[in-house]
Write a protein that holds these residues in place. Sequence first.
Motif, PDB file in Angstrom:
ATOM      1  N   HIS A 125       0.839  -1.210   0.000  1.00  0.00           N
ATOM      2  CA  HIS A 125       0.000   0.000   0.000  1.00  0.00           C
ATOM      3  C   HIS A 125       0.870   1.255   0.000  1.00  0.00           C
ATOM      4  O   HIS A 125       0.615   2.198  -0.781  1.00  0.00           O
ATOM      5  CB  HIS A 125      -0.915  -0.013   1.231  1.00  0.00           C
ATOM      6  N   MET A 126       1.876   1.287   0.849  1.00  0.00           N
ATOM      7  CA  MET A 126       2.718   2.479   0.946  1.00  0.00           C
ATOM      8  C   MET A 126       3.627   2.635  -0.272  1.00  0.00           C
ATOM      9  O   MET A 126       3.843   3.761  -0.751  1.00  0.00           O
ATOM     10  CB  MET A 126       3.552   2.429   2.232  1.00  0.00           C
ATOM     11  N   TRP A 130       4.639   5.820  -2.867  1.00  0.00           N
ATOM     12  CA  TRP A 130       5.988   6.373  -2.909  1.00  0.00           C
ATOM     13  C   TRP A 130       6.691   6.189  -4.258  1.00  0.00           C
ATOM     14  O   TRP A 130       7.578   6.958  -4.613  1.00  0.00           O
ATOM     15  CB  TRP A 130       6.860   5.714  -1.834  1.00  0.00           C
ATOM     16  N   ILE A 131       6.322   5.135  -4.996  1.00  0.00           N
ATOM     17  CA  ILE A 131       7.040   4.792  -6.229  1.00  0.00           C
ATOM     18  C   ILE A 131       6.270   5.292  -7.446  1.00  0.00           C
ATOM     19  O   ILE A 131       5.139   4.854  -7.697  1.00  0.00           O
ATOM     20  CB  ILE A 131       7.257   3.262  -6.325  1.00  0.00           C
ATOM     21  N   LYS A 132       6.878   6.200  -8.187  1.00  0.00           N
ATOM     22  CA  LYS A 132       6.219   6.762  -9.370  1.00  0.00           C
ATOM     23  C   LYS A 132       7.076   6.643 -10.628  1.00  0.00           C
ATOM     24  O   LYS A 132       6.558   6.628 -11.733  1.00  0.00           O
ATOM     25  CB  LYS A 132       5.884   8.246  -9.131  1.00  0.00           C
ATOM     26  N   SER A 133       8.397   6.560 -10.446  1.00  0.00           N
ATOM     27  CA  SER A 133       9.321   6.568 -11.573  1.00  0.00           C
ATOM     28  C   SER A 133      10.428   5.550 -11.348  1.00  0.00           C
ATOM     29  O   SER A 133      10.687   5.140 -10.206  1.00  0.00           O
ATOM     30  CB  SER A 133       9.924   7.968 -11.723  1.00  0.00           C
ATOM     31  N   PHE A 247      -1.673  -4.112  -5.449  1.00  0.00           N
ATOM     32  CA  PHE A 247      -1.652  -2.807  -4.781  1.00  0.00           C
ATOM     33  C   PHE A 247      -1.287  -1.658  -5.724  1.00  0.00           C
ATOM     34  O   PHE A 247      -1.034  -0.545  -5.273  1.00  0.00           O
ATOM     35  CB  PHE A 247      -0.691  -2.857  -3.587  1.00  0.00           C
ATOM     36  N   GLU A 248      -1.254  -1.961  -7.016  1.00  0.00           N
ATOM     37  CA  GLU A 248      -1.020  -0.947  -8.046  1.00  0.00           C
ATOM     38  C   GLU A 248       0.296  -0.186  -7.817  1.00  0.00           C
ATOM     39  O   GLU A 248       0.335   1.050  -7.802  1.00  0.00           O
ATOM     40  CB  GLU A 248      -2.204   0.021  -8.128  1.00  0.00           C
ATOM     41  N   ILE A 249       1.355  -0.961  -7.629  1.00  0.00           N
ATOM     42  CA  ILE A 249       2.687  -0.350  -7.498  1.00  0.00           C
ATOM     43  C   ILE A 249       3.257  -0.234  -8.909  1.00  0.00           C
ATOM     44  O   ILE A 249       3.864  -1.174  -9.436  1.00  0.00           O
ATOM     45  CB  ILE A 249       3.610  -1.199  -6.611  1.00  0.00           C
TER      46      ILE A 249
END
Length: 485
Positions: A125-126, A130-133, A247-249
């Motif tokens: 979840h976290m 936090w991870i976008k790129s 969790f859509e990371i």
Amino acid sequence: MASDKQDKQFVTEITPQSEDFSRWYIDVIKKAELMDYAPVRGCIVFRPEGYAIWENIQQEMDRRFKETGHRNAYFPMLIPESFFQKEKEHIEGFNPELPFVTEAGGDILEERLAVRPTSETMFGHMYSKWIKSYRDLPVLINQWANVMRWEKRTMPFLRTSEFLWQEGHTAHEDEKDAREETMRMLELYRDFVEDFLAMPVVMGQKTPSEKFAGAVDTYSIEAMMKDGKAVQAGTSHYMGTNFAKAFEIQYLNRDNELEFTHTTSWGTSTRLIGSMIMAHGDDRGLVIPPKVAPTQVILIPIGPPKMRDMVIERADALYAELKAAGIRVNMDDRADVRPGWKFNEYEMRGVPVRIEIGPRDIENGVCLLASRLGGDKLTVQLDNVVNEVKQLLDDVQKGMYERALEFRASHFHSVDNLDEMRAQMEEKRGFFLAGWCGSEACEETVRAETGATSRNIPFDPQEHKSTCVACGEAAKHTVVFAKAY
């Protein structure tokens, strides 16, 4: 004669291993004041002597984690139930063991909160926030925490409802990086357990039925106890994109395209304490490897009352010298306890090295060193005692590993069919190397017929088996089977 019997009380109150190994284990950990039973079902209290062992494990392992680029964080112990529903295989694997909080502040909660059994879901979840790129990767985080799994059958340190552990959770750009991390941490565990705890282990991959819930692949290190049973001493999991999808990371890759991360998780726990005790202990009590021992050396001044002050003064100086050299040393100068009682007490507690010093020793400029491993005594010069103690501690550490390795070698058996395996297991204890065709039905047959489970598919087996132990068909894997804690 009566005093000798009293001095040996610590030994006589311990059940021999050959009589009842489980009873021996409980006797030892309670007698050595490592733990006590808590008023909460399945839980224990770590007494200072037991927690000190965990602190040493934690400090050394944490140092190794940080050397490989990992950082520590802390996540909540209460996890929304909906998080577990996102990864179906994960919830199915843990559901029977999950305790839930349903009420707080006098109100019924809108959503039940699970008491953390493991933290993949919370990390997932976290990480999705936090991870976008690709620039955010890799994420290498470890957590030291407690977890709760409502166990029906418990054994202190080895299997309790609440236990202490570390869990690492990492996220990577691709499968290659994630798999490298998975194997890097498995190797770190192997080196730590063999080097620091002096326990030889078998490295390998878990069979599909034994892998972690939600993982693509699970790898383990398996240690042999003195009753021949196995303890899973550490695991490392390649999770693929399973949790990333749940969790859509996702992240923008180097071509500005959206991708799911590849994740890993890996963990060890306070079961390392129990396995260390079972791998090394004897009928006199604990045998603790020097590297992990809270007290590496016990200093015992001896002599008649009229010379006590002189002996204590020299012992104090010796204590200070050893302590300044970084040796974890304690001194027992109790005047109302006989030396023989002290000797037996510290043998039972597993202190690696004992130093005895008396008036005659001081006069001759020497002292006596005794090893817990073999009991041999060595007279050494006081002006070289630090070097002699360090050397003896090294020798005990190496000797403990070698002795455990010899024990495993003599209790590692090769079998070709189920009848042979069943017959050998009735007469012998230990690990059994056998072929396996890859069928879960055959794996279950072995368990039902012998009580042994597959521990792992070793990376480097002593031999490669050609036929399945259960069905006789061609073997796809060579597997270590054993009864386990």
